[in-house]
Each structure stands twice: as C-alpha cells, then as structure tokens.
Design a protein around this motif. Structure first.
Motif, PDB file in Angstrom:
ATOM      1  N   THR A  84       0.830  -1.206   0.000  1.00 54.99           N
ATOM      2  CA  THR A  84       0.000   0.000   0.000  1.00 54.99           C
ATOM      3  C   THR A  84       0.864   1.255   0.000  1.00 54.99           C
ATOM      4  O   THR A  84       0.625   2.201  -0.752  1.00 54.99           O
ATOM      5  N   GLY A  85       1.897   1.262   0.845  1.00 56.51           N
ATOM      6  CA  GLY A  85       2.796   2.407   0.890  1.00 56.51           C
ATOM      7  C   GLY A  85       3.534   2.604  -0.419  1.00 56.51           C
ATOM      8  O   GLY A  85       3.716   3.739  -0.883  1.00 56.51           O
ATOM      9  N   ALA A  86       3.961   1.499  -1.046  1.00 52.69           N
ATOM     10  CA  ALA A  86       4.684   1.602  -2.309  1.00 52.69           C
ATOM     11  C   ALA A  86       3.787   2.132  -3.428  1.00 52.69           C
ATOM     12  O   ALA A  86       4.198   2.995  -4.219  1.00 52.69           O
ATOM     13  N   PRO A 159       7.275  10.879  19.812  1.00 55.49           N
ATOM     14  CA  PRO A 159       7.167  11.122  18.371  1.00 55.49           C
ATOM     15  C   PRO A 159       5.825  10.701  17.781  1.00 55.49           C
ATOM     16  O   PRO A 159       5.340  11.307  16.830  1.00 55.49           O
ATOM     17  N   LEU A 160       5.197   9.671  18.367  1.00 53.21           N
ATOM     18  CA  LEU A 160       3.898   9.236  17.870  1.00 53.21           C
ATOM     19  C   LEU A 160       2.835  10.291  18.136  1.00 53.21           C
ATOM     20  O   LEU A 160       1.999  10.591  17.265  1.00 53.21           O
ATOM     21  N   VAL A 161       2.861  10.890  19.334  1.00 49.92           N
ATOM     22  CA  VAL A 161       1.918  11.957  19.659  1.00 49.92           C
ATOM     23  C   VAL A 161       2.162  13.166  18.765  1.00 49.92           C
ATOM     24  O   VAL A 161       1.219  13.780  18.254  1.00 49.92           O
ATOM     25  N   ASP A 166       1.149  17.059  14.319  1.00 48.23           N
ATOM     26  CA  ASP A 166       1.735  17.790  13.183  1.00 48.23           C
ATOM     27  C   ASP A 166       2.815  16.935  12.532  1.00 48.23           C
ATOM     28  O   ASP A 166       4.003  17.078  12.833  1.00 48.23           O
ATOM     29  N   PRO A 167       2.431  16.024  11.631  1.00 48.21           N
ATOM     30  CA  PRO A 167       3.420  15.118  11.027  1.00 48.21           C
ATOM     31  C   PRO A 167       4.478  15.844  10.207  1.00 48.21           C
ATOM     32  O   PRO A 167       5.626  15.408  10.142  1.00 48.21           O
ATOM     33  N   ARG A 168       4.124  16.967   9.582  1.00 49.24           N
ATOM     34  CA  ARG A 168       5.112  17.699   8.792  1.00 49.24           C
ATOM     35  C   ARG A 168       6.192  18.301   9.678  1.00 49.24           C
ATOM     36  O   ARG A 168       7.374  18.318   9.319  1.00 49.24           O
ATOM     37  N   PHE A 169       5.793  18.788  10.849  1.00 48.32           N
ATOM     38  CA  PHE A 169       6.777  19.344  11.779  1.00 48.32           C
ATOM     39  C   PHE A 169       7.735  18.257  12.254  1.00 48.32           C
ATOM     40  O   PHE A 169       8.947  18.468  12.331  1.00 48.32           O
ATOM     41  N   LEU A 170       7.190  17.079  12.588  1.00 49.52           N
ATOM     42  CA  LEU A 170       8.045  15.979  13.036  1.00 49.52           C
ATOM     43  C   LEU A 170       9.036  15.599  11.942  1.00 49.52           C
ATOM     44  O   LEU A 170      10.217  15.364  12.220  1.00 49.52           O
ATOM     45  N   TRP A 176      12.557  10.547  12.884  1.00 54.12           N
ATOM     46  CA  TRP A 176      11.667   9.520  13.425  1.00 54.12           C
ATOM     47  C   TRP A 176      10.367   9.376  12.652  1.00 54.12           C
ATOM     48  O   TRP A 176       9.637   8.408  12.843  1.00 54.12           O
ATOM     49  N   SER A 177      10.044  10.325  11.799  1.00 50.39           N
ATOM     50  CA  SER A 177       8.728  10.322  11.156  1.00 50.39           C
ATOM     51  C   SER A 177       8.453   9.022  10.405  1.00 50.39           C
ATOM     52  O   SER A 177       7.445   8.355  10.637  1.00 50.39           O
ATOM     53  N   GLY A 178       9.347   8.658   9.487  1.00 45.80           N
ATOM     54  CA  GLY A 178       9.156   7.426   8.718  1.00 45.80           C
ATOM     55  C   GLY A 178       9.182   6.178   9.575  1.00 45.80           C
ATOM     56  O   GLY A 178       8.262   5.351   9.511  1.00 45.80           O
TER      57      GLY A 178
END
Length: 287
Positions: A84-86, A159-161, A166-170, A176-178
């Motif tokens: 799905t990600g690919a 990092p999960l919170v 704000d996933p873009r900020f992380l 750690w985002s990916g």
C-alpha cells in the motif's frame, strides 16, 4: 455466588477467556486511540481483512495451528502495508484507495483458501474466533503481544503523539517520522493478529476501534483517552462473556456488541462533545 462472578470462579475456560480479553483490551485499545487520532480508523478495518490470506495459508499448511496461522497473518499484514505504501508513493493512486483494493483482494483470497480445505465450521472459526476455546499457548501469545505493544508504545510515545498533531513538523525536525509510521503499522498488524486468535479477523478490529471512539466522548487528553478506552474494552469483554455464558450468545459478537452499546451511550451522554451536551448544554453564570 452472584451470576456475575460464578462463571469466572467455577470454569477454567471462562477464566482463560477473561484473561485473553484483558490482554487484548490493554494492548489493542492504545493502538485504536492512535488510529483514531491519526484519522486512520478504517485502516484498522482494512488491515484486519488483510491478515486473512496469511492465516489461511498457515491453516492450509498446518491446520488450526496457532503458530502457523499467527506467522502467516503477521506476514500477510506487513506485505499489504508495504504494498500500500509503495503504490501510494510511486503511482497516482492515494493510500486509502490502494489499501481498499488490497484488503478486498486479501479478504476474497483468504476466504477462498480456507474454503479449499476446511469446512464451514473452520471458516467461521477463522472469521469470528473462539474466545471460549483459548488454550495456554494462545494466552502466552496474547500476553507476549501485549507486553511488546506497551513497551514499544512507551518508547515511541512522544514522536507518535507529535506525528498525530503535526506530522510535517516531526518530519522537518526529526528522522523519526518514517520509522514511527512503520513501527505503528507493525503494532496495528500485531494486535489484529492477537485479536484474531480470540475474536476472528472480522471482529478483532472492533475491540480496537469502538472503545477508542467511545473514549473520545469522555476525555480530551491522550492519556485520558487511553485510560477510558481500556476501561471500556474491559467492561465490554466482561459483559460479552457473561452474555455468552448466561444467554448462550456467540462470545465474539457479544463482546463487540457490548462495546458498540457503550459507544452509543457515550455518543449520547459523553460530556466531551456528546449529543446531550450539544443539544442540552449546561447552564452557566454570566460574568
């Protein structure tokens, strides 16, 4: 002895069922809360269907063997998540559409594979589970998955919170985002496989999402939602098992219907955005 205590005090199979449900409640509900916060609730439903062909392959190879079906389910879920990600990354198709396509294919393939060798009873076992038939090996697996889930969530909690907020900020301030995203998807698959052992592939997502959705109407903080969701799941498990024992209802659907009932009550009477507070707000004094 009261009817509420008698089944769990007298029968070992009810004690094992209760312990298994408690393990699932403590493990799956935090994952469900984060699915809700990340607006990925339907992802859990899709992944629950995605593990079916792997469990079916394990069933074809070894019959109703706990280890084989668990390994097959985990592998199938991870493959669907990666595919799905690919597809979302390298094609014009969005992630939700790609996941929907893969889970429909997986569901049909899984049912077909089980039907090739098994009977209708075996198919019902895979789809809806047999929580009253949990043995020591299944309980060990459920408790191990609960331990792994809680320890992993504790390690990646911050990092999960932040990714929920704000996933873009992380992504801009941390690497750690990916990894956090894929670790979380791994926990989703792992807990769906745990729920599959007791509630089946079609019901396992219910104990993950419904308590989390109910908790949203009682708490506004993440910590509060985690606690309330776990309590709702535990109450649903106890109520469902008692209904199964006293009324002869199927245990898995009874547990999920109990969770659904608590969700509907929360939807109406919950103080954090429920219908009652919206249509009948509390009186307040003017300053």
């Amino acid at each position: 002895m009261t009817p509420l205590i008698e089944p769990f005090a007298q029968f070992a199979f009810m004690q094992r069922a209760l312990l298994g449900c408690l393990a699932i409640s403590l493990s799956a509900t935090p994952v469900g809360v984060f699915l809700l916060l990340r607006r990925m609730s339907l992802t859990g439903d899709a992944m629950a269907h995605a593990i079916l062909p792997g469990a079916a392959v394990g069933y074809l190879v070894a019959g109703l063997n706990l280890g084989a079906m668990t390994i097959g389910g985990v592998v199938a879920g991870l493959i669907v998540a990666l595919l799905t990600g690919a597809v979302a990354r390298f094609t014009a198709l969005r992630e939700d559409a790609a996941l929907a396509a893969f889970y429909l294919i997986s569901l049909a393939l899984g049912v077909l594979l089980v039907s090739l060798k098994g009977s209708n009873v075996d198919l019902m076992h895979v789809l809806f589970g047999t929580v009253l038939a949990l043995d020591n090996a299944a309980l060990t697996l459920l408790c191990a998955i609960t331990t792994v889930t809680l320890v992993t969530l504790a390690l990646v909690f911050r990092p999960l919170v932040l990714e929920c907020a704000d996933p873009r900020f992380l992504a801009s301030v941390s690497r750690w985002s990916g990894p956090v995203h894929f670790i979380f998807l791994g926990l989703v698959v792992l807990n769906l496989v745990a729920g599959f052992q007791a509630l089946g592939t079609l019901m396992s997502v219910g104990i993950m999402i419904l308590p989390a959705a109910a908790a949203r109407f009682w708490a506004t903080s993440i910590g509060g939602m985690l606690v309330v969701a776990a309590l709702v799941a535990v109450l649903s498990s106890v109520a469902g098992l008692l209904a199964s024992y006293h009324a002869g209802l199927p245990s898995g659907p009874a547990i999920i219907l109990a969770a659904g009932s608590l969700y509907l009550l929360s939807l109406v009477f919950g103080p954090a955005g429920g219908l009652a507070t919206r249509f009948w707000p509390r009186a307040h004094l003017d300053a």
